[in-house]
Design an enzyme around this catalytic site. Structure first.
Site, PDB file in Angstrom:
ATOM      1  N   SER A 185      14.064  24.199  10.559  1.00 14.76           N
ATOM      2  CA  SER A 185      15.238  23.673   9.984  1.00 14.76           C
ATOM      3  C   SER A 185      16.331  22.972  10.803  1.00 14.76           C
ATOM      4  CB  SER A 185      16.078  25.184   9.718  1.00 14.76           C
ATOM      5  OG  SER A 185      17.244  24.929   9.066  1.00 14.76           O
ATOM      6  N   TYR A 205      18.978  33.644  12.201  1.00 16.20           N
ATOM      7  CA  TYR A 205      18.295  32.737  11.757  1.00 16.20           C
ATOM      8  C   TYR A 205      18.078  31.389  12.403  1.00 16.20           C
ATOM      9  CZ  TYR A 205      16.828  29.094   8.232  1.00 16.20           C
ATOM     10  OH  TYR A 205      16.014  28.084   7.508  1.00 16.20           O
TER      11      TYR A 205
HETATM   12  P1  NAD Z   1      12.574  30.049  -0.932  1.00 18.32           P
HETATM   13  O1  NAD Z   1      13.312  31.280  -1.162  1.00 18.32           O
HETATM   14  O2  NAD Z   1      11.999  29.330  -1.900  1.00 18.32           O
HETATM   15  O3  NAD Z   1      11.233  30.398   0.052  1.00 18.32           O
HETATM   16  C1  NAD Z   1      11.329  31.214   0.953  1.00 18.32           C
HETATM   17  C2  NAD Z   1      10.026  32.244   0.857  1.00 18.32           C
HETATM   18  O4  NAD Z   1       9.895  33.083   1.970  1.00 18.32           O
HETATM   19  C3  NAD Z   1      10.043  33.030  -0.466  1.00 18.32           C
HETATM   20  O5  NAD Z   1       9.856  32.487  -1.501  1.00 18.32           O
HETATM   21  C4  NAD Z   1       9.490  34.366   0.031  1.00 18.32           C
HETATM   22  O6  NAD Z   1       8.185  34.376  -0.654  1.00 18.32           O
HETATM   23  C5  NAD Z   1       9.134  34.096   1.424  1.00 18.32           C
HETATM   24  N1  NAD Z   1       9.382  35.398   2.103  1.00 18.32           N
HETATM   25  C6  NAD Z   1      10.741  35.560   2.575  1.00 18.32           C
HETATM   26  N2  NAD Z   1      10.641  36.982   2.989  1.00 18.32           N
HETATM   27  C7  NAD Z   1       9.269  37.269   3.031  1.00 18.32           C
HETATM   28  C8  NAD Z   1       8.513  38.302   3.474  1.00 18.32           C
HETATM   29  N3  NAD Z   1       9.129  39.614   3.979  1.00 18.32           N
HETATM   30  N4  NAD Z   1       7.123  38.354   3.091  1.00 18.32           N
HETATM   31  C9  NAD Z   1       6.573  37.393   2.660  1.00 18.32           C
HETATM   32  N5  NAD Z   1       7.069  36.439   2.337  1.00 18.32           N
HETATM   33  C10 NAD Z   1       8.509  36.137   2.405  1.00 18.32           C
HETATM   34  O7  NAD Z   1      13.275  29.133   0.075  1.00 18.32           O
HETATM   35  P2  NAD Z   1      12.986  27.757   0.865  1.00 18.32           P
HETATM   36  O8  NAD Z   1      14.225  26.985   1.143  1.00 18.32           O
HETATM   37  O9  NAD Z   1      11.992  26.786   0.174  1.00 18.32           O
HETATM   38  O10 NAD Z   1      12.409  28.327   2.309  1.00 18.32           O
HETATM   39  C11 NAD Z   1      11.052  27.750   2.826  1.00 18.32           C
HETATM   40  C12 NAD Z   1      11.311  27.601   4.285  1.00 18.32           C
HETATM   41  O11 NAD Z   1      12.435  26.353   4.366  1.00 18.32           O
HETATM   42  C13 NAD Z   1      12.033  28.597   4.965  1.00 18.32           C
HETATM   43  O12 NAD Z   1      11.187  28.727   6.430  1.00 18.32           O
HETATM   44  C14 NAD Z   1      13.362  28.267   5.453  1.00 18.32           C
HETATM   45  O13 NAD Z   1      13.624  28.846   6.500  1.00 18.32           O
HETATM   46  C15 NAD Z   1      13.253  26.726   5.510  1.00 18.32           C
HETATM   47  N6  NAD Z   1      14.350  25.830   5.208  1.00 18.32           N
HETATM   48  C16 NAD Z   1      14.848  25.910   4.166  1.00 18.32           C
HETATM   49  C17 NAD Z   1      16.353  25.155   3.918  1.00 18.32           C
HETATM   50  C18 NAD Z   1      17.064  25.157   2.615  1.00 18.32           C
HETATM   51  O14 NAD Z   1      18.016  24.587   2.679  1.00 18.32           O
HETATM   52  N7  NAD Z   1      16.467  25.498   1.545  1.00 18.32           N
HETATM   53  C19 NAD Z   1      16.733  24.513   5.094  1.00 18.32           C
HETATM   54  C20 NAD Z   1      16.062  24.367   6.355  1.00 18.32           C
HETATM   55  C21 NAD Z   1      14.657  25.282   6.186  1.00 18.32           C
END
Ligand code: NAD
Ligand code: MG
Length: 293
Positions: free
Chosen positions: A185, A198
């Protein structure tokens, strides 16, 4: 061919406040995030490859899963049991693309699960070439005094430790030409005060990308990392941000909006594909403009 204006190419209005319970359901969001169901077009970049994607039910992982299938890969996705309906939608999209989808529900905080997940994916897919460690947990907290030990541990278990054990198991199967991709991120390099734990874990994702790429270079296994900025996904509305930040979410970026998951899909495809044969140990930003290096 006409240009697409990045300011208006995807949703650029304010978002409604819309709290959901962790881990959140994509199809209940307004607007529903665009993970590429209709907008991503494949061109055989991953024909015959086999991928495991954690957090593949929604958001960015779902965009990678759908893009991989449209590029000709079979895909296993991991997610939490509570996300079954999102996972079923992804399975449908992958099968519509003519590829196999394996659903592997399970909690990455359970010590034995990351290894059994990788084993199951390898067995059910009949091989493993691509490991995308994308699951993430983000719960905001303004005051370190209120950061519970349980929440701190959960965040590290999901975002860091489970990835290490998944890699350890995957190395029994990954051959030269395989690819490991972490999702970090912008928080990994530019931490916000209310995302203290985080942000630490997202720095870890960048660190392991570099050390593991150095370790695995001689095996011909590439390791890279994607560093998104604000992207419209369930993570943000189920405790990832305070609700009062949701309406303006992403608006402070140079491109003045949050990204949609599909806008990151091409990076995941490139890093997984044979076209990235000279790319390892790198961090790719897709942030709407905030520099990641
Ligand atoms: P999202 O909620 O769609 O995906 C996150 C997923 O993590 C969930 O769908 C879930 O299946 C999984 N998860 C969470 N806890 C879990 C557990 N205990 N066991 C198994 N699975 C688990 O959100 P996203 O934003 O697509 O996140 C995906 C990645 O992107 C993450 O690593 C997040 O840190 C990163 N990210 C997101 C953003 C943003 O703005 N959305 C920005 C930077 C990084
Ligand atoms: Mg989800």
């Amino acid at each position: 061919m006409s240009n697409i204006n990045p300011l208006t190419a995807f949703y650029n209005e304010k978002y409604e406040k819309q709290p959901q319970e962790y881990p959140g359901i994509q199809k209940e969001m307004k607007p529903i995030p665009d993970s590429g169901e209709d907008t991503y077009q494949g061109s055989n970049k991953l024909t015959g490859k086999k991928a495991l994607i954690t957090g593949g039910d929604s958001g960015i992982g779902r965009a990678a899963a759908i893009a991989y299938a449209k590029e000709g890969a079979d895909v296993a996705i991991n997610y939490l049991v509570a996300e079954q309906e999102d996972a079923e939608d992804v399975k449908r999209a992958i099968e519509e693309a003519g590829q196999k989808c394996v659903l592997i529900p399970g909690d990455l905080r359970d010590k034995a699960f990351p290894k059994s997940m990788v084993k199951e994916a390898h067995k059910a897919l009949g091989g493993l070439d691509i490991l995308v460690l994308n699951a993430g947990m983000q719960q905001y907290e303004y005051d370190i005094q209120n950061l519970s030990e349980e929440s701190l541990r959960d965040t590290f278990e999901v975002n860091v430790f489970s990835g290490v054990t998944a890699v350890q198991e995957a190395l029994n199967y990954l051959e030269a030409g395989s690819s490991i991709i972490f999702t970090s991120s912008i928080q990994g390099v530019k931490p916000s005060s209310h995302l203290i734990d985080y942000a630490m874990t997202k720095s870890c994702n960048i660190s392991i990308t570099k050390s593991l790429a150095a370790q695995l270079g001689e095996k011909g296994i590439r390791v890279n990392c994607v560093a998104p900025g604000p992207v419209w996904t369930p993570l943000q509305i189920c405790g990832g941000q305070p609700q009062d930040k949701i309406p303006e979410f992403g608006k402070n970026q140079p491109l003045q909006r949050a990204g949609q998951p599909v806008e990151l899909a091409d990076i995941y495809v490139l890093l997984a594909s044979d076209n990235a044969s000279f790319i390892t140990g790198q961090v790719y930003g897709a942030t709407g403009g905030a520099p990641i290096n």
